[in-house]
Design an enzyme around this catalytic site. Structure first.
Site, mmCIF file in Angstrom:
data_model
loop_
_atom_site.group_PDB
_atom_site.id
_atom_site.type_symbol
_atom_site.label_atom_id
_atom_site.label_comp_id
_atom_site.label_asym_id
_atom_site.label_seq_id
_atom_site.Cartn_x
_atom_site.Cartn_y
_atom_site.Cartn_z
ATOM 1 N N GLU A 1 4.105 0.744 -8.375
ATOM 2 C CA GLU A 1 4.897 -0.523 -8.231
ATOM 3 C C GLU A 1 5.573 -1.174 -9.575
ATOM 4 O O GLU A 1 5.202 -1.926 -9.725
ATOM 5 C CB GLU A 1 4.120 -1.419 -7.255
ATOM 6 C CG GLU A 1 3.727 -0.723 -5.822
ATOM 7 C CD GLU A 1 3.334 -2.008 -4.880
ATOM 8 O OE1 GLU A 1 3.047 -2.978 -5.389
ATOM 9 O OE2 GLU A 1 4.263 -1.988 -4.121
ATOM 10 N N GLN A 2 5.334 0.110 -10.636
ATOM 11 C CA GLN A 2 5.302 -0.556 -12.347
ATOM 12 C C GLN A 2 6.951 -0.871 -12.251
ATOM 13 O O GLN A 2 7.034 -1.813 -13.157
ATOM 14 C CB GLN A 2 5.434 0.887 -12.747
ATOM 15 C CG GLN A 2 6.301 2.214 -12.561
ATOM 16 C CD GLN A 2 5.302 3.517 -13.698
ATOM 17 O OE1 GLN A 2 5.758 3.460 -14.460
ATOM 18 N NE2 GLN A 2 4.669 4.387 -13.105
ATOM 19 N N GLU B 1 -1.269 -6.487 5.328
ATOM 20 C CA GLU B 1 0.214 -5.439 6.255
ATOM 21 C C GLU B 1 -0.278 -4.723 7.182
ATOM 22 O O GLU B 1 0.174 -3.270 7.445
ATOM 23 C CB GLU B 1 1.172 -5.118 4.856
ATOM 24 C CG GLU B 1 1.478 -6.343 4.786
ATOM 25 C CD GLU B 1 2.832 -5.698 3.648
ATOM 26 O OE1 GLU B 1 2.967 -4.596 3.562
ATOM 27 O OE2 GLU B 1 3.326 -6.734 3.175
ATOM 28 N N GLU C 1 2.804 -13.582 0.539
ATOM 29 C CA GLU C 1 4.201 -12.472 -0.685
ATOM 30 C C GLU C 1 5.433 -13.059 -0.460
ATOM 31 O O GLU C 1 6.165 -12.486 -0.289
ATOM 32 C CB GLU C 1 4.087 -11.060 -0.783
ATOM 33 C CG GLU C 1 2.323 -10.380 -0.396
ATOM 34 C CD GLU C 1 2.105 -8.550 -0.317
ATOM 35 O OE1 GLU C 1 3.085 -8.268 -0.413
ATOM 36 O OE2 GLU C 1 1.066 -8.609 -0.202
HETATM 37 C C1 GAL Z 1 4.452 -5.199 0.801
HETATM 38 C C2 GAL Z 1 2.838 -5.425 -0.191
HETATM 39 C C3 GAL Z 1 2.238 -5.032 -1.011
HETATM 40 C C4 GAL Z 1 2.753 -4.707 -2.466
HETATM 41 C C5 GAL Z 1 3.932 -5.479 -1.903
HETATM 42 C C6 GAL Z 1 5.569 -4.728 -2.564
HETATM 43 O O1 GAL Z 1 4.705 -4.751 0.907
HETATM 44 O O2 GAL Z 1 1.536 -5.782 0.795
HETATM 45 O O3 GAL Z 1 0.753 -4.222 -1.771
HETATM 46 O O4 GAL Z 1 3.710 -3.549 -1.928
HETATM 47 O O5 GAL Z 1 4.570 -5.401 -0.645
HETATM 48 O O6 GAL Z 1 7.456 -5.361 -2.944
#
Ligand code: GAL
Length: 659
Positions: free
Chosen positions: A364-365, A145, A316
């Site tokens: 990000e837990q 990103e 993602e």
């Molecule tokens: C994206 C990122 C990931 C993670 C994800 C969480 O922006 O590429 O590494 O952080 O968000 O939603």
């Protein structure tokens, strides 16, 4: 034609090695094909300067390979480790206030720092050398990103040096730059390129031409940074598929330009997070809080299809609540499946969920995953398993047909109207998305494309709102396209130097429609201008002088031309509300002889090759029989449940989608 596949993002370095094979088998069992790994693992690949520890990654790749999975290997350059940051602290980007962006999260680097770029060359080279020929590696992801967390613009000394060189290469002579920027204004003339500063910390606004060139330069720096990695990977893995994962509602660099160096464009789709972060009002957010904006994801699918020149995927996909929006609701039952099919319907090769297992630690837990932190399956796990069974039964292939409708989206235009909004809420992205929504609500499938000559050929309708400075070639291609053309407010209102064209806006587009924009005004929230009973202008409106060949199609209640027309070219002179947009589009569709659909409010349709898909983003079951006729559904029911997906294959579609 390749099959549509599912994937997942996995972080073997977060879990004990004893778990890897079990994870891999479970992924395989539920029908996943691709696993992305490695993109944040630098501190474990090289814990100290020059001390490489690649063996564990090799074993993780082997564990996935043994289960029959294919791997997308990320380069770890979004997260330089502490020793590297300490070695060259000036690699940090500086924010607009001149403060360094510190270590302790990610993306703590400046794209212009040559020392850091060399470190990236080194780690990427090593990775590519070791794993480039590994048969399980299906693709490479560069970095992660680019630009996330507002990292495109850096006001560092490295950026300043590079910016001066960039300007010199562009203008050659300082007099040319002074002229292009209009530096006579406020005595801003420069005597040499070495005198030019970055456009921050000025007393009041910096010169828009200066700001624009700084944005162009910053975008070019990212393209160059990415290209270095691509070239290294290609050297060691000739023929490898290389991709990058772009973001939603993110316009800070030119994604088309970066996409030229990739084989596949990917993007990260978080419908609920994006909705919460959007500028929609509370009613809209409440209505769609568990399904997301019905058009936002589709718009990005279409945009990134263009960035990948036809090849794209979701890297993602949100599988549950995320952690980063102001509020983080759970998706409705069925929403994750709906999003997955929206992507496939738009031609995605793969939809990959983020992430395999929820991390119990660090930033990000609170972000859900397919598995809970204790490795029990969470809801996303069952969704992925279900979709993969369905895809196998459907034998679904990746398809994409050229749409009859092209909507122009341009990164420079997004920068231009940020630099000079003129009305605080003149947001280019929102304007283009609102027009996309109008097109999609009429049941049309759209290609979102760059303002390039190739992209406007063979269309029935081309819509181009607020395009900042159309090129000569593009204007010519529009004129010769034979399509119906809808030009929107602010189009052609500047030259590429960021000056008002000598013949007044829309500048060179006067060859398509003989009008001159004599006045523009922006309207504060709550203010609007009525266009008879057709709707209103909000935010923005223009006063036009019409040449003899131009007709007035719509007039505002205060007597100005709201919609002008010359042959098959229309010019809309303000920011339309939903009703006005629908009424304008109806006229334009008639002219283009496009057949549209009468869709219930929350139903959306997508044609893809021979397939036609239906999606229900609303809260109620909806009868779509009238839209299906006597076709046999391959997926879904005629009463489409909330989050329902239906699809049929029609034989005449392939030809109908083409001209
Ligand atoms: C994206 C990122 C990931 C993670 C994800 C969480 O922006 O590429 O590494 O952080 O968000 O939603």
């Amino acid at each position: 034609m390749t099959r549509q596949r599912l994937g997942v993002c996995y972080y073997p370095e977060h879990w004990p090695e004893s778990r890897w094979s079990q994870d891999a088998e479970l992924m395989k069992e539920i029908g996943l094909s691709f696993v992305r790994i490695g993109e944040f693992a630098w501190s474990r690949l090289e814990p100290r300067d020059g001390e490489y520890r690649f063996e564990w990654l090799g074993r993780a790749i082997d564990a996935l390979d043994r289960a029959g999975l294919k791997i997308v290997l990320g380069t770890p350059t979004a997260t330089p480790p502490k020793w590297l940051f300490d070695k060259m602290p000036d690699m940090a980007a500086l924010d607009a206030d001149g403060r360094p962006r510190k270590f302790g999260s990610r993306r703590h680097y400046c794209f212009s720092h040559e020392g850091y770029a060399k470190e990236c060359d080194r780690i990427v080279e090593r990775l590519a050398r070791i794993f480039g020929a590994h048969p399980a590696i299906a693709a490479w992801q560069t970095d992660n990103e680019y630009g996330c967390h507002d990292t495109v613009l850096s006001y560092s000394p490295a950026a300043l040096r590079a910016f001066r060189l960039w300007l010199e290469a562009k203008y050659r002579r300082i007099e040319t730059l002074n002229q292009a920027w209009g530096n006579v204004f406020w005595s801003m003339d420069y005597r040499s390129f070495d005198e030019i500063e970055l456009p921050n910390l000025t007393v009041t606004e910096a010169n828009p031409s200066h700001l624009m060139d700084f944005r162009r330069f910053s975008s070019d720096q990212i393209v160059a940074f990415n290209r270095r990695q691509v070239e290294i990977i290609r050297r060691h893995a000739p023929g490898a598929t290389i991709l990058h994962n772009f973001m939603g509602a993110f316009v800070d660099f030119d994604h088309y330009a970066l996409g030229e160096d990739l084989n596949v464009a990917a993007w990260d789709s978080y419908p609920l997070g994006f909705l919460e972060r959007s500028s929609h009002d509370d009613d809209f957010k409440l209505r769609y809080m568990r399904v997301g904006d019905p058009d936002f994801q589709a718009f990005h699918h279409d945009l990134y299809r263009a960035c990948g020149r036809g090849r794209w995927q979701v890297m993602e996909q949100q599988p549950g609540p995320v952690n980063w929006a102001p509020w983080n609701p759970a998706p409705a039952a069925g929403a994750v499946r709906l999003w997955t099919y929206e992507a496939f319907a738009a031609g995605a090769e793969t939809v990959s969920y983020f992430r395999w297992r929820q991390a119990p630690f660090a930033q990000e837990q609170m972000h859900e995953a397919l598995l809970l932190p204790n490795a029990e399956p969470n809801e996303g796990f069952h969704v992925a398993a279900r979709v993969s069974r369905e895809l196998a039964a459907l034998d679904a292939r990746v398809e994409a047909a050229r749409a009859s409708v092209a909507l122009i989206f341009d990164y420079e235009s997004a920068w231009a109207w940020r630099i000079e909004p003129q009305g605080q809420d003149f947001a280019y992205f929102d304007l283009v998305l609102s027009i996309y929504r109008g097109l999609r609500r009429a049941g049309l499938s759209v290609d979102v494309v760059a303002p390039s000559t190739a992209d406007v050929a063979e269309r029935r309708l081309i819509v181009a709102p607020a395009l900042f400075a159309p090129s000569e070639d593009f204007a010519q291609a529009l004129a010769e396209s034979g399509a119906t053309i809808l030009l929107g407010p602010r189009i052609g209102s500047k030259t590429a130097d960021f000056q008002i064209p000598a013949n007044l806006p829309p500048g060179i587009l006067q060859r398509l429609i003989d009008i001159r924009v004599r006045r523009v005004e922006s309207l504060r929230p709550g203010a609007s201008i009525k266009i008879a009973s057709e709707g209103v202008f909000v935010r923005w409106r223009e006063s036009l002088a019409l040449g003899e060949s131009v007709q007035r199609e719509l007039t505002s209640d205060d007597g100005e031309t709201a919609l002008a027309r010359s042959g098959n070219v229309f010019y809309l002179s303000g920011w339309p509300d939903e009703d006005l947009l629908a009424n304008v589009l109806r006229r334009v569709f008639d002219d283009a002889q496009l057949s549209t659909l009468d869709l219930p409010e929350d139903i959306r349709v997508r044609d893809n090759g021979a397939m036609r898909y239906f999606f229900n983003y609303g809260p109620n079951p909806t009868d779509i029989s009238a839209l299906i006729g006597d076709e046999a559904l391959l997926l879904g029911e005629r009463i489409l449940e909330p989050c329902g997906v239906a699809a049929f294959r029609r034989d005449d579609c392939r030809t109908a989608a083409k001209l």
